[in-house]
Design a protein around this motif. Structure first.
Motif, PDB file in Angstrom:
ATOM      1  N   ILE A 100       0.853  -1.376  -0.066  1.00  0.00           N
ATOM      2  CA  ILE A 100       0.078   0.006  -0.019  1.00  0.00           C
ATOM      3  C   ILE A 100       0.907   1.316  -0.070  1.00  0.00           C
ATOM      4  O   ILE A 100       0.575   2.237  -0.873  1.00  0.00           O
ATOM      5  CB  ILE A 100      -0.840  -0.048   1.257  1.00  0.00           C
ATOM      6  N   ARG A 134     -11.193  -2.809   9.498  1.00  0.00           N
ATOM      7  CA  ARG A 134     -11.894  -2.357   8.216  1.00  0.00           C
ATOM      8  C   ARG A 134     -12.687  -3.277   7.534  1.00  0.00           C
ATOM      9  O   ARG A 134     -12.790  -3.569   6.412  1.00  0.00           O
ATOM     10  CB  ARG A 134     -10.506  -1.812   7.388  1.00  0.00           C
ATOM     11  N   PHE A 160     -16.025  -4.324   5.565  1.00  0.00           N
ATOM     12  CA  PHE A 160     -16.860  -3.653   4.713  1.00  0.00           C
ATOM     13  C   PHE A 160     -18.492  -3.543   5.485  1.00  0.00           C
ATOM     14  O   PHE A 160     -19.094  -4.538   5.639  1.00  0.00           O
ATOM     15  CB  PHE A 160     -17.091  -4.083   3.397  1.00  0.00           C
ATOM     16  N   LEU A 206     -21.396  -4.656   3.442  1.00  0.00           N
ATOM     17  CA  LEU A 206     -21.513  -5.871   2.790  1.00  0.00           C
ATOM     18  C   LEU A 206     -21.884  -6.976   4.078  1.00  0.00           C
ATOM     19  O   LEU A 206     -21.463  -6.641   5.192  1.00  0.00           O
ATOM     20  CB  LEU A 206     -19.959  -6.281   2.282  1.00  0.00           C
ATOM     21  N   ARG A 245     -18.671  -2.925  -4.976  1.00  0.00           N
ATOM     22  CA  ARG A 245     -19.190  -2.339  -3.667  1.00  0.00           C
ATOM     23  C   ARG A 245     -18.101  -2.352  -2.588  1.00  0.00           C
ATOM     24  O   ARG A 245     -18.063  -1.320  -1.811  1.00  0.00           O
ATOM     25  CB  ARG A 245     -20.239  -3.330  -3.227  1.00  0.00           C
ATOM     26  N   ALA A 246     -17.416  -3.398  -2.653  1.00  0.00           N
ATOM     27  CA  ALA A 246     -16.049  -3.279  -1.612  1.00  0.00           C
ATOM     28  C   ALA A 246     -15.233  -2.141  -1.719  1.00  0.00           C
ATOM     29  O   ALA A 246     -14.714  -1.288  -0.920  1.00  0.00           O
ATOM     30  CB  ALA A 246     -15.159  -4.677  -1.602  1.00  0.00           C
ATOM     31  N   GLN A 294     -16.713   1.009  -0.529  1.00  0.00           N
ATOM     32  CA  GLN A 294     -16.757   1.255   0.722  1.00  0.00           C
ATOM     33  C   GLN A 294     -15.166   1.537   1.486  1.00  0.00           C
ATOM     34  O   GLN A 294     -15.060   2.304   2.237  1.00  0.00           O
ATOM     35  CB  GLN A 294     -16.990   0.025   1.610  1.00  0.00           C
ATOM     36  N   ASP A 295     -14.125   0.811   0.815  1.00  0.00           N
ATOM     37  CA  ASP A 295     -12.830   1.097   1.573  1.00  0.00           C
ATOM     38  C   ASP A 295     -11.828   0.326   0.510  1.00  0.00           C
ATOM     39  O   ASP A 295     -11.507  -0.764   0.196  1.00  0.00           O
ATOM     40  CB  ASP A 295     -12.808   0.292   2.633  1.00  0.00           C
ATOM     41  N   VAL A 344      -8.477   0.876   0.349  1.00  0.00           N
ATOM     42  CA  VAL A 344      -7.255   0.404   0.634  1.00  0.00           C
ATOM     43  C   VAL A 344      -7.548  -1.268   1.256  1.00  0.00           C
ATOM     44  O   VAL A 344      -6.836  -1.991   0.888  1.00  0.00           O
ATOM     45  CB  VAL A 344      -6.629   1.242   1.835  1.00  0.00           C
ATOM     46  N   MET A 345      -8.712  -1.185   1.861  1.00  0.00           N
ATOM     47  CA  MET A 345      -8.887  -2.775   2.438  1.00  0.00           C
ATOM     48  C   MET A 345      -9.127  -3.535   1.142  1.00  0.00           C
ATOM     49  O   MET A 345      -8.686  -4.843   1.234  1.00  0.00           O
ATOM     50  CB  MET A 345     -10.150  -2.549   3.129  1.00  0.00           C
ATOM     51  N   ALA A 346      -9.821  -3.142   0.123  1.00  0.00           N
ATOM     52  CA  ALA A 346      -9.919  -3.864  -0.820  1.00  0.00           C
ATOM     53  C   ALA A 346      -8.635  -4.524  -1.500  1.00  0.00           C
ATOM     54  O   ALA A 346      -8.727  -5.547  -2.117  1.00  0.00           O
ATOM     55  CB  ALA A 346     -11.020  -3.155  -1.970  1.00  0.00           C
ATOM     56  N   GLU A 388     -22.765   9.816   5.139  1.00  0.00           N
ATOM     57  CA  GLU A 388     -21.623   9.206   5.853  1.00  0.00           C
ATOM     58  C   GLU A 388     -20.625  10.048   6.204  1.00  0.00           C
ATOM     59  O   GLU A 388     -20.254  11.201   5.587  1.00  0.00           O
ATOM     60  CB  GLU A 388     -21.187   8.352   4.878  1.00  0.00           C
ATOM     61  N   PRO A 400     -11.923   6.540   6.378  1.00  0.00           N
ATOM     62  CA  PRO A 400     -10.561   6.640   6.923  1.00  0.00           C
ATOM     63  C   PRO A 400      -9.583   6.436   5.522  1.00  0.00           C
ATOM     64  O   PRO A 400     -10.074   5.769   4.635  1.00  0.00           O
ATOM     65  CB  PRO A 400     -10.461   5.491   7.700  1.00  0.00           C
TER      66      PRO A 400
END
Lengths: 262, 300
Positions: free
Chosen positions: A50, A86, A88, A91, B177-178, B181-182, B184-186, B296, B300
């Motif tokens: 990242i 983190r 989702f 989901l 969708r993921a 929403q985020d 970095v996490m995806a 919303e 982050p």
């Protein structure tokens, strides 16, 4: 298995990691402890791709991976549970887990058999997990996670955002395991959780490791982390200042004073 | 009279909804208002005229009208998707980490560029859509409905249902969708963010192409500037439904279409275009998050 050589990573204008050297051998639990802002999360985000290091090398199984995109690194078998879990939120629990197995839907991963979660599953059930159709593999992997955390099975249709903190942590770990990693990076899994859940999470980490998964654990809860770990590193303002066997570090008076509050 | 306006409203509403989906999906993932999206719709209308014209000259339309129309739709969608894909790669991707205003200005630039590009290559005068489709009119109890209106309503509903299924059920749809929403996490889970963003632009542009084609058939005329007003109306529909929300864009499109045609029927048809902007101002004042949007906090 994983080696960091003189890693420097900047976060905005701040150089958060300044020359970190670190090594994780196959089958180990390694704990990385340090105070807030010492550069622990930055180190993990650098491993996962990242953040790009300004200088230095990240070597995973003999290959330099710094500069590769995050999804490539995941496909090589490095999975991370980031700080704050983190999940989702919009989901469902099941969809969150399916996203963890995203790369498997592609049939892209050829590596990672017989180690990590799969190895554990094979050992646990005494049967061979032959990989067939990706759909079947997904169902097997889901079953495995549901065995590990039965509460997730009960809640699989609920939205991720409705889970409690402890359940979210289990979901985050379960999701990271869905890709069948060989190395799991865990960032502060005990943060903000009730002591009884922390015990359960740490027990799970030990079990996963016993099943063959290599783990890098970042923690502020230094005592528990060092007890669990084979080896530990202490990181201070972006540099590794101490390293050693977990128990040795636990008994070190300086570390006791700084991190264990004794 | 009332039912007649409802039918007219649903027809334009379906078109607004199809375009609005492109705005809302891109916003959901990049938090970018893609102001060039209306031009993609306009290009879709032109491509329809061009391809159908080619097929008619070549004699294919006379041989088989359904085949000719089918190929026109497929080719227009493919070309428009390619436009959308390329615009993202050239104009937005290099600015991914820039301040939010920069891609927005880039989008306005792309919009101006595409309008002028079409004007230069296709001319500044109106183009006529080939009269190949037999239009039948159905009348019952004082309401008239053309076969084209039925086609537009049905096609837009089918496409929306298809999109909904895609987003809810498929692996790529869930990944979209993921990512929304985020991000970095995806990417920590192995999702290739660039690929998902490209897919979003391709789908949005394909839907806009269909909308453009249907409007060209409905009104029979196309002009290089139609993307501007349609784009702003579809943007209003997306904001009305709650920008970032896919079902919101669908509902917003139909509601806006109904408001417009009821306003034109009962108040004044002179101000037809103004109703959309009155609606936009009212939403921004009363409920900026739209019908289905939730406020919303920032991710982050």
């Amino acid at each position: 298995m994983l080696k960091l050589e003189n890693i420097h990573t900047s976060y905005g204008h701040i150089e958060a990691v300044r020359g970190t050297n670190l090594e994780i051998r196959k089958g180990e639990i390694v704990s990385l402890i340090g105070s807030n802002g010492a550069g622990k999360s930055t180190t993990l985000m650098t491993i996962s791709g990242i953040l790009r290091p300004v200088k230095g090398k990240v070597i995973f199984e003999g290959r330099e991976i710094q500069g590769l995109s995050p999804h490539k690194i995941v496909s090589m078998g490095v999975s991370q549970v980031p700080e704050g879990r983190r999940i989702f939120p919009k989901l469902t629990v099941r969809e969150n887990l399916e996203m963890g197995a995203y790369l498997k839907g592609k049939g892209q991963r050829a590596k990672g058999k017989g180690s990590g979660v799969k190895g554990q599953e094979a050992r646990g059930k005494g049967e061979d997990t032959s990989r067939g159709d990706s759909r079947i593999a997904l169902a097997e992997q889901l079953d495995h996670i549901f065995n590990l955390f039965p509460v997730l099975k009960e809640r699989q249709k609920q939205l991720g955002g409705t889970l409690s903190g402890g359940e979210q942590q289990m979901l985050a770990i379960g999701r990271a395991l869905m890709s069948g990693p060989e190395l799991l990076l865990l960032d502060e899994p005990s943060l903000g959780l009730a002591p009884i859940i922390v015990i359960k999470i740490f027990k799970t980490i030990r079990e996963l490791n016993a099943g063959g998964l290599t783990i890098l654990l970042v923690e502020q809860n230094a005592k528990a982390a060092l007890r669990l770990a084979h080896r530990g590193y202490v990181i201070e303002s972006g540099r590794v200042t101490r390293e050693g066997i977990g128990k040795e570090l636990l008994d070190d008076p300086a570390i006791k004073r700084a991190y264990l509050g004794e | 009279m009332f039912l007649q306006q409802i039918i007219n409203g649903l027809t334009v509403g379906g078109v607004y909804a199809l375009i609005a989906l492109g705005y809302t999906m891109v916003y959901g993932i990049l938090e970018l208002i893609n102001f060039a999206h209306g031009e993609i719709y306009m290009i879709g209308a032109y491509l329809g005229i061009i391809f159908l014209g080619i097929f008619t000259t070549a004699g294919l339309t006379q041989y088989s009208l359904p085949l000719s129309l089918f190929l026109t739709v497929v080719l227009s969608v493919l070309f428009c998707s390619a436009y959308g894909f390329t615009v993202e790669k050239l104009a937005y991707k290099p600015l991914r980490n820039a301040p939010r205003l920069n891609p927005l200005i880039s989008a306005i630039g792309v919009s101006i560029f595409l309008q002028n590009y079409v004007m230069l290559t296709q001319g500044a005068t109106d183009k006529v859509f080939p009269h190949v489709l037999p239009v039948t009119t159905i009348e019952f109890s004082g309401i008239t409905m053309t076969s084209l209106q039925i086609i537009i309503i049905v096609v837009s509903l089918l496409l929306m249902a298809g999109l909904h299924l895609f987003i809810m059920k498929t692996r790529t749809g869930k990944a979209m969708r993921a990512v929304a929403q985020d991000k970095v996490m995806a990417s920590l889970l192995g999702i290739d963010i660039d690929r998902i963003i490209s897919v979003t632009f391709i789908i949005g542009s394909g839907l806009a192409a269909v909308a453009g084609l249907m409007v060209a058939m409905y009104y029979g005329l196309v002009n290089y500037s139609i993307g501007y007003i349609a784009g702003i109306k579809a943007f209003t529909a997306a904001v009305l439904g709650g920008i970032g929300s896919v079902p919101g864009a669908m509902i917003g499109g139909f509601v806006l279409g109904l408001i417009e045609s009821l306003g034109a029927g009962y108040l004044s048809s002179e101000y037809k275009d103004a109703y959309a902007f009155i609606v936009l101002i009212l939403i921004l004042m009363v409920k900026p998050t739209g019908l289905l949007g939730k406020s919303e906090g920032h991710k982050p």
